[in-house]
Structures are given as structure tokens and as C-alpha cells.
Write an enzyme that holds these catalytic residues in place. Sequence first.
Site, PDB file in Angstrom:
ATOM      1  N   SER A   1       0.801  -1.235   0.000  1.00  0.00           N
ATOM      2  CA  SER A   1       0.000   0.000   0.000  1.00  0.00           C
ATOM      3  C   SER A   1       0.827   1.275   0.000  1.00  0.00           C
ATOM      4  CB  SER A   1      -0.951   0.009   1.196  1.00  0.00           C
ATOM      5  OG  SER A   1      -2.016  -0.883   0.977  1.00  0.00           O
TER       6      SER A   1
ATOM      7  N   LYS B   1      -0.096   3.695  -2.650  1.00  0.00           N
ATOM      8  CA  LYS B   1      -1.134   4.722  -2.541  1.00  0.00           C
ATOM      9  C   LYS B   1      -0.565   6.128  -2.419  1.00  0.00           C
ATOM     10  CE  LYS B   1      -4.693   1.705  -0.526  1.00  0.00           C
ATOM     11  NZ  LYS B   1      -4.048   0.477  -0.054  1.00  0.00           N
TER      12      LYS B   1
ATOM     13  N   SER C   1      -6.083   2.925   4.789  1.00  0.00           N
ATOM     14  CA  SER C   1      -5.459   2.319   3.604  1.00  0.00           C
ATOM     15  C   SER C   1      -6.507   1.648   2.722  1.00  0.00           C
ATOM     16  CB  SER C   1      -4.384   1.305   4.019  1.00  0.00           C
ATOM     17  OG  SER C   1      -3.537   0.986   2.933  1.00  0.00           O
TER      18      SER C   1
ATOM     19  N   LYS D   1       2.937   6.461   5.399  1.00  0.00           N
ATOM     20  CA  LYS D   1       2.075   5.389   4.908  1.00  0.00           C
ATOM     21  C   LYS D   1       2.619   4.022   5.281  1.00  0.00           C
ATOM     22  CE  LYS D   1      -1.576   3.913   2.806  1.00  0.00           C
ATOM     23  NZ  LYS D   1      -1.560   2.778   3.733  1.00  0.00           N
TER      24      LYS D   1
END
Length: 302
Positions: free
Chosen positions: A70, A73, A131, A251
Amino acid sequence: MNSNHIRWKPKSEEERQSQRLQQIKTVYLIGTDEKSLAPRLTAKSWIVVDSNSGDVLYAYNENQRREIASITKIMTFYVVLSMCKTMNVQTNNTYAEVSLQASLVGGTTANLLKGDILSIDDLFYGLMLPSGNDAAMTFAENFGIYAMYQNKIKGNNPIIYFIQEMNNKARELRMTQTTYANPHGLNNKNNLSSAYDVAKLCNQLLKDDFFKKVVNTKIHFCTIQDEEGFTRDVMWENTNKLLYQGFRGIKTGNTSVAGPCLASYYQSNNRSFTIVILGCRNQEDRWSETMQLVQWCLSQIQ
């Protein structure tokens, strides 16, 4: 001239800090000072970068291409943010609708349902805090249409063109080890990046106040309108545990192939670091190993 009479100009604090940072690099290139060696980590690759200058302070396998889960992202955020600025979109009062396809995507989720309507602002939080793979797909579908229009492309799959924009942005930023194959980071052998490239992208986005606000938010509340016209209130909590330990985002990521990953931003007084660790042994190690790297860096420049 007698050398005993030479008097060197005292170094400024900035020059002294620069010299200390250079010493850090030298230690790792030569590896002679045991007391200055960084902690041993389980991560397959990692990097620590000065967030202000972009200088690499310490790295291991920083150019190794790996799946990044992720962490992907972050680029999804960057592409959408760039498009919004180009189109002069007011993200707080412009809305996106969630499709059936987006609502059914697997993995981590913002619990979006088919027909949900929410602001672009809120969707950014749904992308980064819990997420949400569903939020990533919603962005790709809605902004992929703009990418098609911008490039005068006729087609029926806007996600393809959104991913194309992700790769275009990677090339613009000279992220030479990066290729994107989806907007969320679920397992895909062609969705690859490196610790160095991720750090470069993070530093680019850290210039934006809205991004910094989103990734530093622990909990976000928003109101979503469903396909029947009713509204519901939702709460998203940030998956980043380090926000409670002095860090300021950015993140998390984790898949069976990529392993636990983390891109982080740390700021203290006049020092700031961007830290990326990829492929840790387990989820807890990504927190502790990031902490160890920051503590070590601070100890080397004090």
C-alpha cells in the site's frame, strides 16, 4: 609562513552539521567504527534521507526493486492531487461516487459501498488512514476518466489510464526503479519500486501542506451519502502507530509478497528525516526498526 601562526575561521553550526552527516556516510562506506554502526534490521531494503535537502544519510539495498504493497497509494495521492490542481478542483466540495467494482476490491478497506458519494477531501483520508483499496479504486475510476479526456483517448477502462498517469509521474520524478500496475498495491509482480524511489516521492509530497495534514491525522470523521440518499457517519483511524510516538506520517503497507513496509516522516527541532523500510520480518518490526534508525541518526549528529 610559520604554520603555528595560522588561525582557522571557526565553523558555523551548519558547517559542523554537514561534516557530521558526511562522517555518517563515511562510517557506512568503510564500516570501521563499531560504535557508529546502525542497528541491524530485518528489512530487505531501507533508506534514511534528509527531508529538507534530499541527501541520503544511510541506505541498504536502496535501489532494489520490490513490491511495495500500500505504499503504492502515495503515488495515487500524488496523481489525484496534481490533477485537482491542474483542473482547479475544490476538493472539499467536489464529490466522487463509488462503483460496485471499487466496493468489492479486496484487502484493507475504508468500508465504502456501491453508490456511496463522498468529497474528494474525505476520499483522500479514506485512502491514506485505513489504507482503503476501495478508495484507491474510486480515485482511479473517477480521475482515470480525466486522464482519458486530457490525452484525447477513447476507451472504456479509465483505470488503465490512471495507472498510466502514475507511471508518467514516476518518470517525471526520475523514479527509475518504479513501475505501477495498480492504484492500491495489492500483489502484482509488475507493481514495483525501491526504497530510494519511495523516499524521493515522499519528499516531493512533503512540500504540500494538505498531504502533510492528511498523513499526520490519527482519526478522521466524515459523512457519506449512500445510493438511497441517506447519510451515515464514519470514522477512519490511521494504521500508522508511529503517529503516537512523535512521527508525522506517511504510509504503511503489507502484503504476503511485499511483506510489512513503512514510509515515515520524522521531525524534531531543525532535523527531519524521511525513512523507508521494505520487506520487514513482521509488522511489529517495521515500527521498532524505523524508531531505531531515527534514534541512531539523531545520536550521530548531536
